[in-house]
Design an enzyme around this catalytic site. Sequence first.
Site, PDB file in Angstrom:
ATOM      1  N   LYS A 212       0.792  -1.069  -0.003  1.00  0.00           N
ATOM      2  CA  LYS A 212      -0.167   0.147  -0.020  1.00  0.00           C
ATOM      3  C   LYS A 212       0.906   1.119   0.059  1.00  0.00           C
ATOM      4  O   LYS A 212       0.801   2.142  -0.773  1.00  0.00           O
ATOM      5  CB  LYS A 212      -0.814  -0.018   1.298  1.00  0.00           C
ATOM      6  CG  LYS A 212      -2.013   0.903   1.446  1.00  0.00           C
ATOM      7  CD  LYS A 212      -2.715   0.878   2.397  1.00  0.00           C
ATOM      8  CE  LYS A 212      -3.665   2.029   2.758  1.00  0.00           C
ATOM      9  NZ  LYS A 212      -4.727   1.909   3.774  1.00  0.00           N
ATOM     10  N   GLU A 218      10.646  -4.605   4.572  1.00  0.00           N
ATOM     11  CA  GLU A 218      10.899  -5.950   4.124  1.00  0.00           C
ATOM     12  C   GLU A 218      10.259  -6.226   2.649  1.00  0.00           C
ATOM     13  O   GLU A 218      11.053  -6.813   1.952  1.00  0.00           O
ATOM     14  CB  GLU A 218       9.976  -6.875   4.928  1.00  0.00           C
ATOM     15  CG  GLU A 218      10.118  -7.167   6.279  1.00  0.00           C
ATOM     16  CD  GLU A 218       9.662  -6.032   7.158  1.00  0.00           C
ATOM     17  OE1 GLU A 218       9.221  -5.095   6.675  1.00  0.00           O
ATOM     18  OE2 GLU A 218       9.163  -6.352   8.485  1.00  0.00           O
ATOM     19  N   GLY A 273      -4.826  -2.658   5.192  1.00  0.00           N
ATOM     20  CA  GLY A 273      -4.192  -3.651   4.722  1.00  0.00           C
ATOM     21  C   GLY A 273      -4.940  -4.851   4.918  1.00  0.00           C
ATOM     22  O   GLY A 273      -5.104  -5.924   4.117  1.00  0.00           O
ATOM     23  N   ARG A 274      -5.301  -4.941   6.421  1.00  0.00           N
ATOM     24  CA  ARG A 274      -5.862  -6.538   6.705  1.00  0.00           C
ATOM     25  C   ARG A 274      -7.257  -6.487   5.892  1.00  0.00           C
ATOM     26  O   ARG A 274      -7.867  -7.741   6.079  1.00  0.00           O
ATOM     27  CB  ARG A 274      -5.797  -6.614   8.297  1.00  0.00           C
ATOM     28  CG  ARG A 274      -6.659  -5.525   8.885  1.00  0.00           C
ATOM     29  CD  ARG A 274      -6.284  -5.577  10.326  1.00  0.00           C
ATOM     30  NE  ARG A 274      -6.705  -4.496  11.090  1.00  0.00           N
ATOM     31  CZ  ARG A 274      -6.131  -3.224  10.869  1.00  0.00           C
ATOM     32  NH1 ARG A 274      -4.915  -2.868  10.385  1.00  0.00           N
ATOM     33  NH2 ARG A 274      -6.811  -2.400  11.923  1.00  0.00           N
ATOM     34  N   GLU A 359      -5.186  -7.403  14.777  1.00  0.00           N
ATOM     35  CA  GLU A 359      -4.719  -6.092  14.453  1.00  0.00           C
ATOM     36  C   GLU A 359      -5.726  -5.015  14.632  1.00  0.00           C
ATOM     37  O   GLU A 359      -5.651  -3.905  14.957  1.00  0.00           O
ATOM     38  CB  GLU A 359      -4.005  -5.837  13.039  1.00  0.00           C
ATOM     39  CG  GLU A 359      -3.154  -4.830  12.806  1.00  0.00           C
ATOM     40  CD  GLU A 359      -2.511  -4.883  11.330  1.00  0.00           C
ATOM     41  OE1 GLU A 359      -2.581  -5.686  10.971  1.00  0.00           O
ATOM     42  OE2 GLU A 359      -2.113  -3.784  11.085  1.00  0.00           O
ATOM     43  N   HIS A 390      -5.064 -34.032  17.539  1.00  0.00           N
ATOM     44  CA  HIS A 390      -4.051 -34.936  18.098  1.00  0.00           C
ATOM     45  C   HIS A 390      -2.953 -34.032  18.746  1.00  0.00           C
ATOM     46  O   HIS A 390      -1.805 -34.837  18.925  1.00  0.00           O
ATOM     47  CB  HIS A 390      -3.700 -35.724  16.647  1.00  0.00           C
ATOM     48  CG  HIS A 390      -4.502 -36.603  16.123  1.00  0.00           C
ATOM     49  ND1 HIS A 390      -4.508 -37.977  16.473  1.00  0.00           N
ATOM     50  CD2 HIS A 390      -5.466 -36.267  15.356  1.00  0.00           C
ATOM     51  CE1 HIS A 390      -5.785 -38.389  15.772  1.00  0.00           C
ATOM     52  NE2 HIS A 390      -6.272 -37.432  15.088  1.00  0.00           N
ATOM     53  N   LYS A 510       7.293  -0.815  12.250  1.00  0.00           N
ATOM     54  CA  LYS A 510       8.168  -0.480  11.049  1.00  0.00           C
ATOM     55  C   LYS A 510       9.287   0.482  11.199  1.00  0.00           C
ATOM     56  O   LYS A 510      10.193   0.414  10.359  1.00  0.00           O
ATOM     57  CB  LYS A 510       7.107   0.101  10.229  1.00  0.00           C
ATOM     58  CG  LYS A 510       5.798  -0.901   9.829  1.00  0.00           C
ATOM     59  CD  LYS A 510       5.131  -0.157   8.489  1.00  0.00           C
ATOM     60  CE  LYS A 510       4.155  -1.198   8.142  1.00  0.00           C
ATOM     61  NZ  LYS A 510       3.417  -0.768   6.887  1.00  0.00           N
TER      62      LYS A 510
HETATM   63  C1  G6Q Z   1      -2.624  -4.073   8.004  1.00  0.00           C
HETATM   64  C2  G6Q Z   1      -1.377  -3.448   8.550  1.00  0.00           C
HETATM   65  C3  G6Q Z   1      -0.076  -4.183   7.755  1.00  0.00           C
HETATM   66  C4  G6Q Z   1       0.444  -4.113   6.392  1.00  0.00           C
HETATM   67  C5  G6Q Z   1       1.582  -4.299   6.245  1.00  0.00           C
HETATM   68  C6  G6Q Z   1       2.149  -4.102   4.706  1.00  0.00           C
HETATM   69  O1  G6Q Z   1      -3.676  -3.731   8.373  1.00  0.00           O
HETATM   70  O2  G6Q Z   1      -1.345  -2.233   8.356  1.00  0.00           O
HETATM   71  O3  G6Q Z   1      -0.185  -5.429   8.009  1.00  0.00           O
HETATM   72  O4  G6Q Z   1      -0.427  -4.449   5.650  1.00  0.00           O
HETATM   73  O5  G6Q Z   1       2.577  -3.594   7.131  1.00  0.00           O
HETATM   74  O6  G6Q Z   1       1.997  -2.666   4.602  1.00  0.00           O
HETATM   75  P1  G6Q Z   1       2.165  -2.195   3.019  1.00  0.00           P
HETATM   76  O7  G6Q Z   1       1.136  -2.544   2.011  1.00  0.00           O
HETATM   77  O8  G6Q Z   1       2.199  -0.787   3.083  1.00  0.00           O
HETATM   78  O9  G6Q Z   1       3.579  -2.560   2.612  1.00  0.00           O
END
Ligand code: G6Q
Length: 548
Positions: A212, A218, A273-274, A359, A390, A510
């Site tokens: 986003k 990463e 994001g989620r 989250e 199990h 982050k």
């Molecule tokens: C989701 C979070 C988090 C995010 C990641 C990736 O709700 O905010 O999991 O999706 O940190 O972020 P970017 O899409 O900006 O790389």
Amino acid sequence: MEKQTDVDTLTQRPSWLALKEHHALFREKNLQSLFQEDPKRGERLTTSAAGLFLDYSKNRITEETLRLLTVLAREQELPEQIDRMFRGEKINTTEHRAVLHIALRAAREEVIVVDGENVVPGVYAVLDKMSSFVRKVHDGSWKGHTGKPVRNVINIGIGGSDLGPVMAFEALRHYSRREMTFRFISNIDGTDFTEATRDLDPAETLFIVCSKTFTTLETMTNASTARAWLKASLGSDAAIARHFVAVSTNQEEVQRFGINPENMFGFWDWVGGRYSMDSSIGLSTMLAIGPERFLEMLSGFRKMDHHFRSAPLEQNLPVILGLLSFWENSFFGCGTRGIFPYDQYLKRFPAYLQQLTMESNGKHVTKSGTRVNYDTGPIFWGEPGTNGQHSFYQLIHQGTRIIPSDLIGFLHSLNPTGPHHTILVANLFAQSEALAFGRTAEQLRQEGVPESQIPHRVCEGNRPTNVILADRLTPETLGTLIALYEHSVFTQGTLWGIDSFDQWGVELGKILAKRIISELEAPKDPDLSHDSSTNALIRRFRNARKQD
Ligand code: G6Q
């Protein structure tokens, strides 16, 4: 404008106190006695919507519990909050953003206005662009730098830009193009990249960089490594254009990375994001299952959205699920919830839900910034059944903690194989029964179990479960199931009076490592001013590197 409800006095309200008093009833009553007193509750305490069936009769509730919970929900303006979300109001107050994942699956003709603009045409413009790209990849007209068609798709992303795509790929693998390979790189650990690419031909590989912000450490590190890997093999920067596409809201950074904005698929700041796996973040899903099936998945989401918005609270599936979780968490002190899909394709569903729920509702202050004096978001975790049976089910049956669980199953298998499916479903039903009613000392005696063993073999029961059933796992069912949990999370957040749509804790994570990276990399031993433990760990790493 959103009206700020007086959430800070929640636990002193008559409605909360009434629930507290009502809760005392369950010191005397367990699931066994509740079923004895009301033998038909297993037929009545159920509800269905959008192809999903929920049996919630094996929870420690009566109809009065639900009535009291809905009184509190109404006081917390749940119906109004639902309406505000669907109308595009900025209910994510700490980020001053609308919360419109529901717009991602709106019907083409719907009108949802944010800041004076109908956002639905934009959603369809992106969906159409995705479809047209996917068709070109599928029919081979999208060619790699050397003229080869794409056979391998690698999604690079993390958190919300990874868990949804991975989960959906696994969940819908049955419908996926088997001639293509799909992989997902999220971890900064170079092992993730190395293992995902080691047997692939770069000339046939397409990377989707999903971010986003397009600044996440990463993802950008993995994307740069991917670019170098590709260039090392194909020998030219020009190859990037044919082998990289981006999913982002940040066109400037996408361009700076070297991806042509024509190959960028946008989304919007009103999608968290989620909550984004049904946006262009789902490009890998669409590449796997095709545009038609992707649209079927969206229609599943839409059906649950419609139900959530229009059904009365008492018959509203996500609301009921949310109220039960709220009840068990805030009144019984059950701090965790188990998610057990009895379907191998849903193996990543618990991990996906973990992010969605934890989250969203892992918050310690109300929307007005006051510390809560009750527990919020429970810990979500789980594994597919029957595997979990199990191992950790032992603790659920006989441990000292009560772990309410959701058992999710399907009436029909996508891979009918002899007796497998019947055995699978029998186990789901049997676990729900055993967790509720256990095995008494009396039953054990009748079975001839020696007296010394009886205390060890008794299962007290009284462990709550929800059973969620659907006909079969289709793209549409998956959409419905995800929307069910999305809205249940929102229901709980609204009851707790928290902002379910910000994530300041994740934002902190982050930035934390940045300073230490430079200290680990510094050519000369840096002056360290952390605590003594962190300083020593940094020195240990640097010393190990010196010996390399
Ligand atoms: C989701 C979070 C988090 C995010 C990641 C990736 O709700 O905010 O999991 O999706 O940190 O972020 P970017 O899409 O900006 O790389």
